[in-house]
Design a protein around this motif. Sequence first.
Motif, PDB file in Angstrom:
ATOM      1  N   LEU A   1      -4.252  10.912   3.274  1.00  0.00           N
ATOM      2  CA  LEU A   1      -5.013  10.622   2.065  1.00  0.00           C
ATOM      3  C   LEU A   1      -6.456  11.095   2.164  1.00  0.00           C
ATOM      4  O   LEU A   1      -7.078  10.982   3.217  1.00  0.00           O
ATOM      5  CB  LEU A   1      -5.020   9.118   1.794  1.00  0.00           C
ATOM      6  CG  LEU A   1      -3.680   8.457   1.551  1.00  0.00           C
ATOM      7  CD1 LEU A   1      -3.859   6.962   1.366  1.00  0.00           C
ATOM      8  CD2 LEU A   1      -2.980   9.071   0.347  1.00  0.00           C
TER       9      LEU A   1
ATOM     10  N   TRP B   1       0.813  -1.215   0.000  1.00  0.00           N
ATOM     11  CA  TRP B   1       0.000   0.000   0.000  1.00  0.00           C
ATOM     12  C   TRP B   1       0.847   1.266   0.000  1.00  0.00           C
ATOM     13  O   TRP B   1       0.687   2.143  -0.837  1.00  0.00           O
ATOM     14  CB  TRP B   1      -0.946   0.007   1.202  1.00  0.00           C
ATOM     15  CG  TRP B   1      -1.884   1.178   1.161  1.00  0.00           C
ATOM     16  CD1 TRP B   1      -1.632   2.448   1.615  1.00  0.00           C
ATOM     17  CD2 TRP B   1      -3.187   1.217   0.602  1.00  0.00           C
ATOM     18  NE1 TRP B   1      -2.700   3.260   1.374  1.00  0.00           N
ATOM     19  CE2 TRP B   1      -3.674   2.517   0.758  1.00  0.00           C
ATOM     20  CE3 TRP B   1      -3.992   0.249   0.001  1.00  0.00           C
ATOM     21  CZ2 TRP B   1      -4.935   2.892   0.334  1.00  0.00           C
ATOM     22  CZ3 TRP B   1      -5.252   0.635  -0.427  1.00  0.00           C
ATOM     23  CH2 TRP B   1      -5.705   1.941  -0.262  1.00  0.00           C
ATOM     24  N   ARG B   2       1.770   1.384   0.967  1.00  0.00           N
ATOM     25  CA  ARG B   2       2.515   2.636   1.110  1.00  0.00           C
ATOM     26  C   ARG B   2       3.374   2.925  -0.118  1.00  0.00           C
ATOM     27  O   ARG B   2       3.518   4.077  -0.528  1.00  0.00           O
ATOM     28  CB  ARG B   2       3.371   2.629   2.368  1.00  0.00           C
ATOM     29  CG  ARG B   2       3.897   4.034   2.684  1.00  0.00           C
ATOM     30  CD  ARG B   2       4.648   4.137   3.985  1.00  0.00           C
ATOM     31  NE  ARG B   2       4.008   3.525   5.122  1.00  0.00           N
ATOM     32  CZ  ARG B   2       3.071   4.095   5.885  1.00  0.00           C
ATOM     33  NH1 ARG B   2       2.644   5.309   5.594  1.00  0.00           N
ATOM     34  NH2 ARG B   2       2.570   3.459   6.918  1.00  0.00           N
TER      35      ARG B   2
ATOM     36  N   VAL C   1      -5.346   4.391  -4.937  1.00  0.00           N
ATOM     37  CA  VAL C   1      -4.310   3.446  -4.504  1.00  0.00           C
ATOM     38  C   VAL C   1      -4.870   2.022  -4.504  1.00  0.00           C
ATOM     39  O   VAL C   1      -4.244   1.095  -5.005  1.00  0.00           O
ATOM     40  CB  VAL C   1      -3.739   3.834  -3.125  1.00  0.00           C
ATOM     41  CG1 VAL C   1      -2.806   2.746  -2.585  1.00  0.00           C
ATOM     42  CG2 VAL C   1      -3.013   5.177  -3.191  1.00  0.00           C
TER      43      VAL C   1
ATOM     44  N   GLU D   1      -8.000   9.552  -3.127  1.00  0.00           N
ATOM     45  CA  GLU D   1      -6.673   8.946  -3.161  1.00  0.00           C
ATOM     46  C   GLU D   1      -6.688   7.510  -2.627  1.00  0.00           C
ATOM     47  O   GLU D   1      -5.987   6.643  -3.162  1.00  0.00           O
ATOM     48  CB  GLU D   1      -5.685   9.801  -2.359  1.00  0.00           C
ATOM     49  CG  GLU D   1      -5.406  11.134  -3.032  1.00  0.00           C
ATOM     50  CD  GLU D   1      -4.710  12.132  -2.147  1.00  0.00           C
ATOM     51  OE1 GLU D   1      -3.937  12.954  -2.683  1.00  0.00           O
ATOM     52  OE2 GLU D   1      -4.942  12.116  -0.902  1.00  0.00           O
TER      53      GLU D   1
ATOM     54  N   GLN E   1       1.034   4.229  -2.675  1.00  0.00           N
ATOM     55  CA  GLN E   1       0.552   5.522  -2.181  1.00  0.00           C
ATOM     56  C   GLN E   1       1.577   6.632  -2.421  1.00  0.00           C
ATOM     57  O   GLN E   1       1.236   7.696  -2.946  1.00  0.00           O
ATOM     58  CB  GLN E   1       0.275   5.394  -0.684  1.00  0.00           C
ATOM     59  CG  GLN E   1      -0.030   6.703   0.008  1.00  0.00           C
ATOM     60  CD  GLN E   1      -0.163   6.499   1.509  1.00  0.00           C
ATOM     61  OE1 GLN E   1      -0.961   5.689   1.931  1.00  0.00           O
ATOM     62  NE2 GLN E   1       0.602   7.220   2.284  1.00  0.00           N
TER      63      GLN E   1
ATOM     64  N   THR F   1      -0.840   7.313   5.552  1.00  0.00           N
ATOM     65  CA  THR F   1      -2.215   7.066   5.128  1.00  0.00           C
ATOM     66  C   THR F   1      -3.165   8.093   5.722  1.00  0.00           C
ATOM     67  O   THR F   1      -4.232   8.331   5.170  1.00  0.00           O
ATOM     68  CB  THR F   1      -2.682   5.650   5.525  1.00  0.00           C
ATOM     69  OG1 THR F   1      -2.583   5.502   6.940  1.00  0.00           O
ATOM     70  CG2 THR F   1      -1.866   4.583   4.823  1.00  0.00           C
TER      71      THR F   1
END
Length: 105
Positions: free
Chosen positions: A74, A58-59, A82, A78, A62, A71
């Motif tokens: 966001l 995820w990161r 992602v 967004e 992102q 997070t």
Amino acid sequence: MSTRDLATRRSTQQNRALHKYLTMLADALNDAGLDVQHTLSKPLELPWNERLAKELVWRQVQIACTGKESTTELDTREVDEVYRIIDRHMAQTHGISVAFPSWND
């Protein structure tokens, strides 16, 4: 903070859904027999968990998409962007698609 910023800031429910999704993604990868090494070409065999899914999958997406490290920064658009990129990649490369949890899950 503007009204627009408040309207698009990630909600508590979306935050819970995000973390539930990461747990579900980790479970799906584990169930498919895909460890971190196989999935991300890392030289380490680890079972997936929420933290690894967040940090290694995820990161990374992102930051690449939004330039935001946390997070908590966001907005709702967004988070969706992602998620869609990760879901498409996992489906195309590993045959895994995990639906983003609804607000009521």
